[in-house]
Each structure stands twice: as structure tokens, then as C-alpha cells.
Design an enzyme around this catalytic site. Structure first.
Site, PDB file in Angstrom:
ATOM      1  N   HIS A 141      41.154  22.423  91.283  1.00  0.00           N
ATOM      2  CA  HIS A 141      41.852  22.628  92.247  1.00  0.00           C
ATOM      3  C   HIS A 141      43.038  23.536  92.047  1.00  0.00           C
ATOM      4  O   HIS A 141      43.805  23.351  91.326  1.00  0.00           O
ATOM      5  CB  HIS A 141      42.425  21.208  93.321  1.00  0.00           C
ATOM      6  N   LYS A 583      46.551  14.058 104.903  1.00  0.00           N
ATOM      7  CA  LYS A 583      46.732  15.072 105.778  1.00  0.00           C
ATOM      8  C   LYS A 583      46.560  14.994 107.471  1.00  0.00           C
ATOM      9  O   LYS A 583      47.059  15.548 108.318  1.00  0.00           O
ATOM     10  CB  LYS A 583      46.071  16.506 105.487  1.00  0.00           C
TER      11      LYS A 583
END
Length: 926
Positions: A141, A583
């Protein structure tokens, strides 16, 4: 040890950096750095508006070239401070044990001692250890801002700095070490920390291999040695054996979700590179043992089994037979090791040929797999023990065996990840023109499950009947064919799990099983079922987490799937996504949804008689599930951690945990001991869940999610504020990783922004709101000014590890936030009327959250209960502020459309470097 020693080391490293700046960067850069450093330190001691304006004017008058070096100076300072702290913590643990005899809290000794004292006997301890599997999974990532070259330079500084801890050093020797440190810092200063180009997937694979080579090959055997010593201390010499419980996974080269650069060919290349890396380590270790095991057969009774194996080796390697016999006529271990090295080198030659695109020469004499290699190591070990050299067999030779048991010939289990929709579309193409199947995409879920089950059980393939497939479907099919090939070529254990992101239905799992069946990885042979694939559904959003019971009930209730799962070891892995759920619905709702999901899936697995392994998709920051690993594992629901756990290690977490040997040993230890403690309920009754605590969390979760969604989804102008009051667009220009920052680059919605970029951008602008927004409102509304409710929350904080870990982690993010600086980022927003409304909402919720946490925790200030971390963050605060102001100035200039493109581009380089530097100061990115 006192913090005074740490401050002295930070001061020394900072002073040496200052010397380098003066001699190498020139007076202008050194004077600017010193003025900003001392000026902002003074402002932290006492407000001075005139000084603040003077410092702002200084920043605005610096040219781009000077700003580049000013930013680099602060970035390097943070790296040096990180080194000092890391080395100080390592030294503190060693000194604590050496001087007081007291092991540190999460050590193997402290953990085994506590379990022994709590009544875990030898038999139960053996059961626990036999079930243990701690599996860190390395991902690519894009949150690691340091180049591999920089990591190597920092490692050299770390090692050199450690030499100053030797009390035997005289003054002259100490000065020589300092001179070498200065040279190392000067090398770092002259090494560009910014990548010249965006890394490709192959670069990311190389970056991942770096940590194995630099630390893990040494850390893993040490970790086992410490575990064995602790077990012997409390359970005796022979009563309890420590099996190899460490495993490593990797997504680097296998994670294709949203990354078009990860192809089947890349996955093959990554697996071969991993295998090559571990083969080379085995050759290096074999060469060391070759020097060590010089025993003569005239002086030792070599085991008949070893002598027989030597005869077989000689027959297989006639070109070596006479040479080793003449060179080592009476040294059988050296002869054996030379043959073993020859087998490994044949494996290396084969891998190198495949990586170069050449046809490999005959390598049938190589080790077919790690089991044959381990068998040879055991032969040597048993022979050594037989003639009284057991201590030697249990040292260097045992270390090599531990490596082989842990890494095999694959190094790390490659997980493959893809989004569920890709499989649905591929399966629809498989069925498209097969008579009688109709339109798969239009079928309801029960009909899909029925059709998929039937197709999986068919001995024939659907592929011959399918028409020419689309490029997307062909690529999907290729991945499964690649998995089948690489299991044969590298190892049956080369792959970990096939992870399905955005799993919404049970059919998403059966679709993958059907594609696996088409590639020969699962199905029925002559009426007998087999399954060579492990499928891990990933539940990411709040809605998906709430549906986990329904989806997994349908899956485990499917007889076709259950039959194949039984053949794969009856172990169902389920992955939980922290980043997207946070999120999506905010930190409170995400944390509680994940907790409840674990309870549900654990109960479901028990009802179906299935073993369960939970895979936690955690990031580095609190907003993405980050926090201390040991406490995070202990905060899981009791009884849900059943000996095994997988945890992603993402981005900058890799360098923080594994760049240095000493810290790698520590991190593997705290993860393993946390798992051991959390798994004790395999042999002891688990404490009952507290319905009253859960009821409170239900209310807090609902209120927190409501506040968070109202802010991020219903507030006018919110997305404009996000894009303009953070450097999100500029972060996308950084050469961090091969993955895009958006799922769809034309979509600016919250759903499209990747969780990494979401957290990274808010952290840069010192809002850090993904990690705390909504908690203050939730606590305030539930308390409703009732003293009894506050007392209840305080009781939960004291008695419930989950709630305590949640509030403790959020305190870290609140401490990293700075509302004064965030307000200056808010001033970048074009619509200032909307920006003021939004920022006021942020500031009010921040103040509310701080106030509520302090009252619940019963402390006067944030991180009162973690003074080490508090001092670390405070040490950075005054050095972060000038970087934020530099970044603000650069954002203003870079975004100014009145400037010509050439003029704007002049400010981009220092701007991107400021992002790197702020990330280094905060010790996290996304």
C-alpha cells in the site's frame, strides 16, 4: 533509564546534523533552519505574534532551491530522532532485564510466567503452542515515503549510534564513533530521499524483500530462542516443545484490486524472487555451518542414517563425489553440507533462468521442496545429538531449521486479492453461451448459489464451451492458472489466501471456487473432492460488516462449499477491513462493527464445526486500525482469537517495525505474546461478554456514525473543503506506490477516494479527523449530563480492554492534531463562508472529544497514561510546525493559477518533499 539519556542522544544527532548543514549546505540554508527551529521552539514556550509574522515572512522569501534543503534538514532530523527513540527503547528493555531481573511486560518470559501462574499447565501450554500461528502480511500500500537506499543509510546510523552505549569506550574512541556518525549523516544528507519515478510493482517486491534480508532472517531465530528459553524456565527442559509458529504473508505482487499493474506474469515473477531470496539465505547459512561442523568421524560416532544419505548423495553427484571425499575424507558433516549446497545452487540456477526468460537446465537433483531440505537438516541434528553435541544441534543448526520451517522455499505465502465484481463478470462470461444457463448476472442470489454449486461439482470444464472471453475475463482466468502453475513450481504452500474485496454475498465466494475449479485447484477427481485454495471473504464497509452473519451463514450452509472446505483443512479465514469501514462510518461505528462481526462469525464457525482464522486489515494510523499490536490483539473479543491471527503490515509500518533487527525481534515478540494471551481461552473458560457494556457501545456507535455521516456526507461544501484544505491532489503526485489514490480517477466522491489517501491527507493538514470525529458527540449525547452514565463509562474504560484500547488510540490522533494549524489549511479553501462553517464543526468536535475522553479516562491531559509516547510527540511538535507553514506557503503558490505553469512547477519539488517530511515527523502517512 531516564528520558535525559534519550534527549542527550537526540541533541547529539541534531548537533551532528547541524555540523553537516554548515559544511555542506551553505550558510543560507543553515541560518534558515536555525531561525525556524529556534523561532518555533520559542513560540511553543510563549505566544509572540510579531515573531510568528517574522517567521512567516522568512518562509515566503525563501526560493524553491533553498526550501528544498530546509525541508530536507527537518526530514532528516525526524529520522534521527526516530533512530534515537528506537535505540533507547531497545536499550531500556535490555537494561531493565539485566539490572532488575524483571522482564518487560510483553516479553515471552513475562507472558509464560503469567500464564503459568494462572494455572496453565504443561499439557495445556503445549496445546496452546501447537495451535499458535502469528502471520504478519506485508502489503505494498502506497504509504512508505522512504526509499530503500535511505532505509539502508538509516540502518547504518542506527548501528553506529548503538556503539556509543558501550561503557568501555574511552574518550578518544567515543570521538571516533561520533566522527563516523557525522560521516553517515553526511551521506544521508547527500542521498535524495525522493524517488525519481513512481515505483513499479517489481520495485515494491524488491522493497519487501529488503526487510527479510536486513532483519527478519536474523530476527526469526532469535524470537524462537527467546520463546524456548521462557518455556524452559517455567515448564522444564523437555515437558513443553515450542513449534515454529511464525509465518509471513505478502500481498506484494498478488494484490490486484484496483491495481492494473499486477498481472499474472508479475505474480509469477514475485514468487520466483521470493524463492530466490530464501534459497540464497539457505546457501549462506549452509556455508557458515560448513565452517563450524568440522567433526571428524575418527573422533565421533556418526549416525548410520547420515552415512547412508552421504552414499546416496555421492551417487547423485558423481562430479562432486571424488572432490568432497578428497577434501573432507574424515569430515562427514562438511561432505553432507557441500552436497546440500549443491542441491540449493541447482534450485537457484533454475530460478535465475526462469527469471531471465531462459529454459532452465535439468535440475532434477535440486531439493524438490522444503521438506527434503528439512529432512537433511534433521539427519545432521540427530547425528550430532547422538554423539553428545546436542547443544550445537540446538543452536546454529536449529536456527536454520527454524528458518526452513518458517519460510520454506516460498519465503512468504502470497495472498491474491481481487474485487468481487471481476469474478462475477468472468463467471457470467463462462455461462454466457452454455445452453440452458441463461443470463447469470440477472439471477437472484439463491439461484446463483444453486447454479454455482452444480457447476463446481461437474468433472468437465466450462471453458471449452465458453466463447472467446473478454480481455478482463482472460486476465481473471490467467490468475488462477498462474496459481496452479506456481504451486507446482515453487511449493504447494506458495499461496496463502485468495482475498475477495467487497464481498457482499455468499455467491462471491462460490464464484472464486468455480474459477479455481476451472484451473484444477478444486473440485472432484474420480468422485473424490479436493481443494488446493483457501478463500477469504473481505468485509470492508459498515453495511458489509452488519451483513457478515447472513453472508457467512449462507456460505457455510452450502454443502458443496463445506465439502471442499473440509478438504482444505476445515479452516475458514475471514478478513475484516478497518480502513474502508472507518472512512465509511467513522471510528466509533467502525470499531464496534468490527468487534460485533468477530463475535458473530466466531459463534457461527462454532455452530458449523469450522475452525476460524480472522485476518485483520489494519493500517499504520489509528484511522486505519493502527495502534500497538500487543494491545490490539488483547482488545479482540474473548474467545475469538483461536491460536491464529493474520495482520496486514502496511506502508511505513514495515520500516518502523522491521528495518532494524532489534525492533523486528521486539515486534514479532509482542505480536506473538499478544496472540498467546488472547488464545488462552482455548484451554481456559473465556469471560462472559458484558451485555451492559455492549448496550452502551450500541448507543455510542449509532450516535458516532450519525455525527460522522452528517459531517462527511450532508455538510454543504464538505468535499470541496477536503480537496482544498488538504494536499490530497499533491499526494497523488508523490512517487509512493504503484496503486492509484482513487478507485476511479474521475470520481471525486468519498467512496472513490482510497482510505489511505483519505487518512494521509487529513493527517498532513493536522486535522487527523478520521481517527476521532464522532466520538465526542457520541460520548456527550449518551452521558446527557447524568453522573451515573459518566461513572459507567469510567468503569468500562478500566475493565474492558476493547474500550480502553479504543480511547487510548484515539488520544494519539488527537495529540497529533493541531487546530491552529488546521485553521490555516482551511484558509486555502476558495469558498471561505463554507470553509468557516466546516472548520468550526471540526474544531468544536475536536474540543468536545478531548474533553469527553479526559473525563472518561480520569486524566488531566491526553496521553497521561503513556508518558513515553507523549514526550515523543511533544519533541516533534515544534519541528512539525515550520514544515506545515512551509507546506501552506507552497500550496498557495503551486495552486495559484495566475502563475505560469513553469513558475508553478518550481514550487512542486519542495512541496512534495514537505509531504514526506511531515509524514516522517508524525511517524505515519496513511
Amino acid at each position: 533509564m531516564t528520558d535525559k539519556e534519550l534527549r542527550a542522544r537526540v541533541k547529539l544527532l541534531g548537533s551532528l546534523l547541524g555540523d553537516v548543514l554548515k559544511s555542506q549546505a551553505g550558510g543560507t540554508v543553515f541560518e534558515a533552519v536555525e531561525r525556524l527551529r529556534t523561532g518555533y521552539l520559542a513560540l511553543h514556550r510563549q505566544a509572540d505574534p510579531a515573531l510568528r509574522e517574522e517567521l512567516a515572512a522568512l518562509i515566503n522569501q525563501l526560493d524553491p532551491e533553498t526550501l528544498v534543503h530546509v525541508v530536507r534538514a527537518f526530514n532528516i532530523y525526524f529520522s534521527l530522532a526516530n533512530i534515537a527513540e528506537e535505540e533507547f527503547e531497545h536499550r531500556s528493555r535490555r537494561r531493565q532485564f539485566r539490572e532488575g531481573g524483571h522482564p518487560w511486560r510483553a516479553s515471552f518470559e513475562a507472558t509464560i510466567r503469567d500464564l503459568h501462574a494462572d494455572g496453565v499447565g504443561a499439557e495445556d501450554m503445549q496445546k496452546l503452542l501447537n495451535r499458535l500461528a502469528y502471520i504478519p502480511v506485508f502489503t505494498a500500500h502506497p504509504t512508505e515515503s522512504k526509499r530503500r537506499t535511505v532505509l539502508q543509510a538509516l540502518r547504518r546510523i542506527f548501528v553506529t549510534s548503538k556503539e556509543l552505549d558501550d561503557p568501555r569506550l574511552g574518550e578518544e574512541e567515543r570521538e571516533r564513533v561520533k566522527a563516523r556518525l557525522r560521516t553517515q549523516i553526511q551521506i544521508l544528507w547527500k542521498t535524495d530521499e525522493v524517488r525519481a519515478r513512481r515505483p513499479q510493482v517489481k520495485d515494491e517486491v524488491e522493497n519487501g524483500l529488503f526487510f527479510f534480508r536486513e532483519s527478519l532472517f536474523q530476527a526469526v531465530p532469535l524470537c524462537y530462542r527467546f520463546a524456548e528459553r521462557a518455556v524452559r524456565m517455567f515448564y522444564g527442559e523437555e515437558r513443553v516443545q515450542v513449534p515454529s509458529f511464525l509465518r509471513f504473508g505478502s500481498w506484494i505482487g498478488g494484490d490486484r484490486d484496483g491495481n492494473p499493474n499486477v498481472t499474472a506474469a508479475i505474480t509469477e515473477w514475485a514468487l520466483r524472487m521470493q524463492s530466490l531470496e530464501i534459497h540464497r539465505e539457505y546457501v549462506r547459512r549452509i556455508s557458515q555451518l560448513h565452517q563450524l561442523l568440522s567433526h571428524s568421524s575418527r573422533l565421533c560416532a556418526i549416525s548410520p542414517a547420515l552415512l547412508d544419505s552421504l552414499a546416496a548423495d555421492a551417487a547423485q553427484f558423481p562430479e562432486l563425489r571424488d572432490w568432497v571425499a578428497q577434501r573432507y575424507p574424515s569430515e562427514p558433516y562438511r561432505r553432507k553440507l557441500r552436497f546440500m549446497r549443491a542441491r540449493l545452487e541447482l534450485g537457484i540456477a533454475r530460478l535465475e533462468a526462469l527469471l531471465d526468460g531462459r529454459e532452465p537446465e535439468d535440475s532434477s537433483r535440486r531439493y524438490a521442496d522444503e521438506r527434503a531440505f528439512l529432512a537433511d537438516l534433521r539427519l545432521i541434528s540427530e547425528s550430532l545429538i547422538g554423539h553428545g553435541d546436542g547443544d550445537l544441534a540446538r543452536s546454529e543448526l536449529r536456527d536454520l531449521s527454524r528458518l526452513a520451517e518458517t519460510f520454506g522455499f516460498f519465503l512468504a505465502h502470497m495472498d491474491v486479492r481481487q474485487e468481487s465484481g471481476r469474478h462475477t463478470r468472468a463467471v457470467a462470461e463462462l455461462f454466457r453461451d452454455v445452453p440452458g444457463f441463461g443470463d447469470y448476472a440477472s439471477l437472484p442470489e439463491p439461484e446463483r448459489l444453486k447454479l454455482l454449486s452444480w457447476a463446481i461439482e461437474q468433472p468437465s470444464s466450462l471453458l471449452p464451451a465458453a466463447p472467446a472471453a473478454s480481455p478482463e475475463a482472460c486476465e481473471t482466468f490467467d490468475v488462477f492458472q498462474c496459481m496452479a502453475r506456481m504451486r507446482r513450481e515453487i511449493s504447494p504452500r506458495a499461496f496463502g489466501s485468495y482475498v475477495i474485496s467487497m464481498t457482499h454475498e455468499a455467491s462471491h465466494v462460490l464464484e472464486v471456487m468455480l474459477l479455481a475449479k476451472e484451473a484444477g485447484l478444486a473440485g472432484w477427481r474420480d468422485g473424490t473432492p479436493f481443494c488446493d485454495i483457501s478463500i477469504s471473504p473481505l468485509f470492508e464497509t459498515i453495511a458489509d460488516l452488519e451483513r457478515i452473519d447472513a453472508v457467512m451463514s449462507a456460505l457455510l450452509g452450502n454443502s458443496t462449499y463445506r465439502t471442499l472446505l473440509q478438504q482444505a483443512g476445515n479452516l475458514q479465514e475471514v478478513m475484516l477491513g478497518y480502513s474502508d469501514s472507518c472512512k465509511d462510518g467513522g471510528i466509533v461505528s467502525s470499531s464496534w462493527s468490527l468487534y460485533r462481526a468477530q463475535l458473530q462469525i466466531s459463534a457461527l464457525a462454532k455452530r458449523h464445526g469450522v475452525d476460524l482464522r480472522l485476518f485483520h486489515g489494519r493500517g499504520g494510523t489509528v484511522g486505519r486500525g493502527g495502534g500497538p499490536t500487543h494491545d490490539a490483539i488483547l482488545a479482540q473479543p474473548p474467545g475469538t482469537v483461536c491460536g491464529q491471527i493474520k495482520i496486514t503490515e502496511q506502508g511505513e509500518v514495515l520500516s518502523f517495525k522491521y528495518a532494524n533487527l532489534e525492533t523486528a525481534v521486539y515486534e514479532l515478540t509482542v505480536g506473538s505474546t499478544g496472540l498467546l494471551k488472547a488464545s488462552r481461552y482455548l484451554v481456559q473458560p473465556a469471560p462472559a461478554e458484558r451485555p451492559d457494556f455492549q448496550e452502551v457501545m450500541d448507543a455510542l456507535s449509532n450516535a458516532g456514525e450519525q455525527a460522522y455521516r452528517h459531517f462527511t456526507e450532508e455538510t454543504p461544501g464538505f468535499l470541496d473543503y477536503f480537496y482544498e484544505a488538504t494536499p490530497l491532489s499533491e499526494i497523488a503526485l508523490l512517487n509512493l506506490g504503484s496503486r492509484p489514490s482513487h478507485r476511479n480517477k474521475r470520481d471525486r466522491s468519498k467512496a472513490s477516494v482510497r482510505a489511505i489517501a483519505w487518512v494521509f491527507a487529513w493527517a498532513q493538514s493536522r486535522h487527523t479527523l478520521p481517527a476521532w470525529y464522532g466520538l465526542g458527540s457520541a460520548l456527550e449525547s449518551w452521558r446527557d449530563a447524568q453522573p451515573a452514565h459518566l461513572a459507567k463509562l469510567q468503569h468500562m474504560y478500566r475493565e474492558w480492554p476493547f474500550f480502553r484500547a479504543l480511547l487510548s488510540n484515539i488520544q494519539q490522533s488527537l495529540e497529533k492534531a493541531d487546530m491552529d494549524i488546521a485553521a490555516e489549511y482551511a484558509a486555502l479553501v476558495e469558498n471561505q463562508a463554507q470553509a468557516r462553517v466546516i472548520f468550526n464543526m471540526v474544531r468544536d468536535e475536536y474540543q468536545r472529544t478531548v474533553q469527553q475522553i479526559l473525563q472518561v479516562a480520569g486524566v488531566p491531559q491526553l496521553l497521561e497514561e503513556n508518558p513515553t509516547l507523549a514526550r515523543s510527540l511533544q519533541r516533534r511538535r515544534a519541528y512539525l510546525e515550520p514544515l506545515n507553514h512551509i507546506q501552506l506557503s507552497l500550496l498557495t503558490r503551486y495552486r495559484d493559477e495566475y502563475f505560469a505553469d513553469v513558475e508553478r512547477e518550481r514550487w512542486l519539488d519542495p512541496l512534495l518533499r514537505s509531504i514526506n517530511a511531515i509524514a516522517a515527523g508524525q511517524r505515519n502517512t496513511g
